[in-house]
Enzyme design. Structure first.
Site, short mmCIF file in Angstrom:
data_model
loop_
_atom_site.label_atom_id
_atom_site.label_comp_id
_atom_site.label_asym_id
_atom_site.label_seq_id
_atom_site.Cartn_x
_atom_site.Cartn_y
_atom_site.Cartn_z
N GLU A 1 -72.46 57.42 -37.58
CA GLU A 1 -72.55 57.96 -36.23
C GLU A 1 -72.35 59.48 -36.26
OE1 GLU A 1 -69.86 56.05 -33.49
OE2 GLU A 1 -70.67 57.14 -31.77
N ASN B 1 -75.56 50.48 -26.58
CA ASN B 1 -74.36 50.20 -27.39
C ASN B 1 -73.17 50.05 -26.45
OD1 ASN B 1 -72.46 50.39 -29.84
ND2 ASN B 1 -71.75 52.08 -28.56
N GLU B 2 -72.38 49.03 -26.67
CA GLU B 2 -71.17 48.82 -25.85
C GLU B 2 -71.46 49.14 -24.39
OE1 GLU B 2 -67.59 50.54 -27.63
OE2 GLU B 2 -67.78 49.19 -29.34
N TYR C 1 -62.64 45.35 -34.17
CA TYR C 1 -61.92 46.17 -35.15
C TYR C 1 -60.56 45.54 -35.44
CZ TYR C 1 -65.31 49.96 -34.65
OH TYR C 1 -66.45 50.72 -34.69
N GLU D 1 -70.27 46.60 -35.67
CA GLU D 1 -69.10 47.46 -35.84
C GLU D 1 -67.92 46.59 -36.20
OE1 GLU D 1 -68.30 50.47 -32.87
OE2 GLU D 1 -70.44 50.79 -32.55
N GLN E 1 -67.00 53.25 -40.68
CA GLN E 1 -68.34 53.77 -40.83
C GLN E 1 -68.52 54.21 -42.28
OE1 GLN E 1 -69.40 56.60 -37.75
NE2 GLN E 1 -68.68 55.26 -36.10
O1 AHR Z 1 -67.04 53.39 -34.40
C1 AHR Z 1 -66.43 54.19 -33.44
C2 AHR Z 1 -66.74 53.76 -32.02
O2 AHR Z 1 -66.20 52.51 -31.78
C3 AHR Z 1 -68.20 53.58 -31.68
O3 AHR Z 1 -68.81 54.77 -31.35
C4 AHR Z 1 -68.15 52.67 -30.49
O4 AHR Z 1 -69.31 51.89 -30.37
C5 AHR Z 1 -66.90 51.85 -30.73
O5 AHR Z 1 -66.10 51.80 -29.61
#
Ligand code: AHR
Length: 482
Positions: free
Chosen positions: A25, A172-173, A240, A296, A345
């Site tokens: 990103e 995205n999101e 995450y 992600e 990432q």
């Molecule tokens: O990976 C960092 C961020 O986490 C991304 O930009 C977003 O999609 C997520 O909240």
């Protein structure tokens, strides 16, 4: 003590190589410095892309790369990133640190990176602040082979031939940074926007991905699948691993024992999330045509002290190697539904493969796990019968290279004696190990090789059986011929 019984008749299906995907990103030093240094840089580069990072990444066989975001994608106007670099618009990266984005890395530079890595492109389009026309034009610019306004513009900018866009994300999101939408509204927008993501090359149709739920938002999944499943190929999921609450990011180094386990527990939640989301998807798509795309994932920890909090630069330890191995095993278990995953990432952000400091570069423990697992890509997952120790995670696949057994012992102090039984005589065995001496052992720019793989010698074979002693805090791979 763990026991694994391998029977060739019990197969789960193919492990898509795309489970080993990456994400880059416009965030912190991922693109700028991490990948792109520009043609005039003193850092060795090819067409502006740094050569040391590309060489390292080629060894982990990156199958697909997602770009340009993340949250950045829903602020990105692709026309800002084409044409002569010196005249490109400078914008503010409003999501990530409020820094200037000079747009020097745009569509052409991304496809140059794709070419150098030998990977495939996953482009994430802008729904949050972009128009249908803008998205449609980008697809035409990238993929149309003929005479048209966008194909002509691409040629004028130096690239006559179209590129291949394998995957395309429609927002995205969208429940958060991508527009704070409700699923009912987004599903209608998805239906509209995806209509104009045209397939200009019928031999290579674009795989369209809807913006899916955040973690355990099962309502979002249900509404999206009900309203738009026939119009999508995949739907994304983000999760995450956190060592504590979202608001309380815990340090990547010098953490207490309980945070070793809390981070791992949070990563293990992926198994439950995939199962529950998949059950909802089954209601609308029992044939499992629509892929769950975990685009992600990874550990999200506190940034390194003294660094810009908006850059999400965190260190990476043997604990992250555990997170990677455990999560990749979960994806392999669900290979019938999970068609792609992209760790967040690739360079210098969150759970990265590579960290850079100016012209210096290091490989992280997570990098080594991806390298050790390369032979799982596109192999057949075997449905083994397991009786595993509480802190052991394992997965077995078979390919033309034989069997790959990957094992992770995340105990802090106890080795695990593993026996693997095959349904045929074992003829050869080699192994590799990645092991931590301390919970937060890591590589840095003064000791770049503190954590790395070495040959694994604590395994033997006799008749149909392989036995191995897996040390605590280690990831082991065994290549078995049988
Ligand atoms: O990976 C960092 C961020 O986490 C991304 O930009 C977003 O999609 C997520 O909240």
């Amino acid at each position: 003590m763990s026991k694994i019984i391998v029977n060739d008749q019990r197969q789960r299906g193919k492990i898509s190589k795309y489970l080993y995907g990456q994400f880059a990103e416009h965030l912190g030093r991922c693109i700028y410095e991490g990948l792109w240094v520009g043609e005039d840089s003193s850092i060795p580069n090819v067409n502006g892309i740094r050569s040391d990072v590309v060489a390292a990444l080629k060894d982990i066989k990156v199958p697909v790369l997602r770009w340009p975001g993340g949250c950045f994608a829903d602020t990105y106007h692709w026309q800002d990133g084409i044409g002569p670099r010196e005249t490109r618009k400078k914008i503010v990266n409003t999501n990530w640190g409020g820094v200037v984005e000079n747009n020097h890395f745009g569509t052409h530079e991304f496809f140059e990176l794709v070419k150098q890595l030998g990977t495939e492109a996953y482009i994430n389009g802008n729904v949050g602040s972009g128009t249908v026309q803008e998205m449609s034009d980008w697809v035409e610019y990238m993929t149309f082979d003929g005479i048209s306004p966008m194909a002509d513009l691409r040629a004028k900018n130096g690239h006559e031939a179209p590129w291949d866009v394998k995957f395309f994300g429609v927002g995205n999101e969208s429940w958060g940074c991508g527009g704070n939408m409700r699923p009912e509204y987004y599903s209608d927008l998805y239906r509209q926007y995806q209509t104009f993501v045209r397939n200009y090359n019928n031999d290579k149709p674009i795989y369209k991905i809807a913006s899916g739920p955040n973690i355990d938002d099962y309502h979002w999944m249900d509404v999206l699948m009900r309203n738009a499943a026939p119009l999508m190929d995949g739907i994304s999921l983000h999760h995450y691993a956190l060592a504590s609450e979202w608001e309380d990011k815990r340090p990547a180094l010098g953490f207490p024992e309980n945070e070793w386990f809390s981070l791992i527990k949070s990563a293990q939640k992926m198994d439950e999330l995939i199962s529950k989301h998949s059950t909802i998807m089954d209601k609308y798509d029992p044939e499992k045509r629509v892929g769950l795309i975990v685009d992600e994932w990874g550990s999200w920890l506190a940034v390194e002290p003294g660094t810009n909090p908006g850059f999400l630069y965190q260190q990476n330890t043997i604990r992250d190697a555990m997170i990677a191995a455990i999560t990749l095993h979960i994806f392999q278990k669900h290979a019938d539904r999970v068609q792609m995953a992209n760790i967040a990432q690739m360079v210098n952000v969150l759970q990265a493969m590579i960290l850079t400091d100016g012209d210096k570069m290091i490989k992280t423990p997570t990098y080594y796990v991806f390298k050790m697992f390369v032979d799982h890509q596109d192999a057949t997952a075997l449905d083994t019968l397991d009786d595993l120790a509480a802190t052991t995670s394992a997965s077995v696949s078979k390919s033309a290279n034989g069997y790959l057994v990957s094992l992770c012992n995340y105990s802090l102090d106890a080795a695990d004696e593993i026996s693997l039984e095959f349904d045929r005589p074992v003829t050869a065995l080699t192994g590799e190990i990645l092991q931590g001496a301390t919970m937060d052992q890591h590589n840095d720019f003064t000791t770049p090789d503190a954590v790395h793989t070495v040959a694994f010698s604590a395994a033997t074979h006799q008749a149909h059986t392989v036995t191995a002693t897996i040390p605590p805090m280690s990831v082991v791979t065994l290549h078995v011929q049988a």
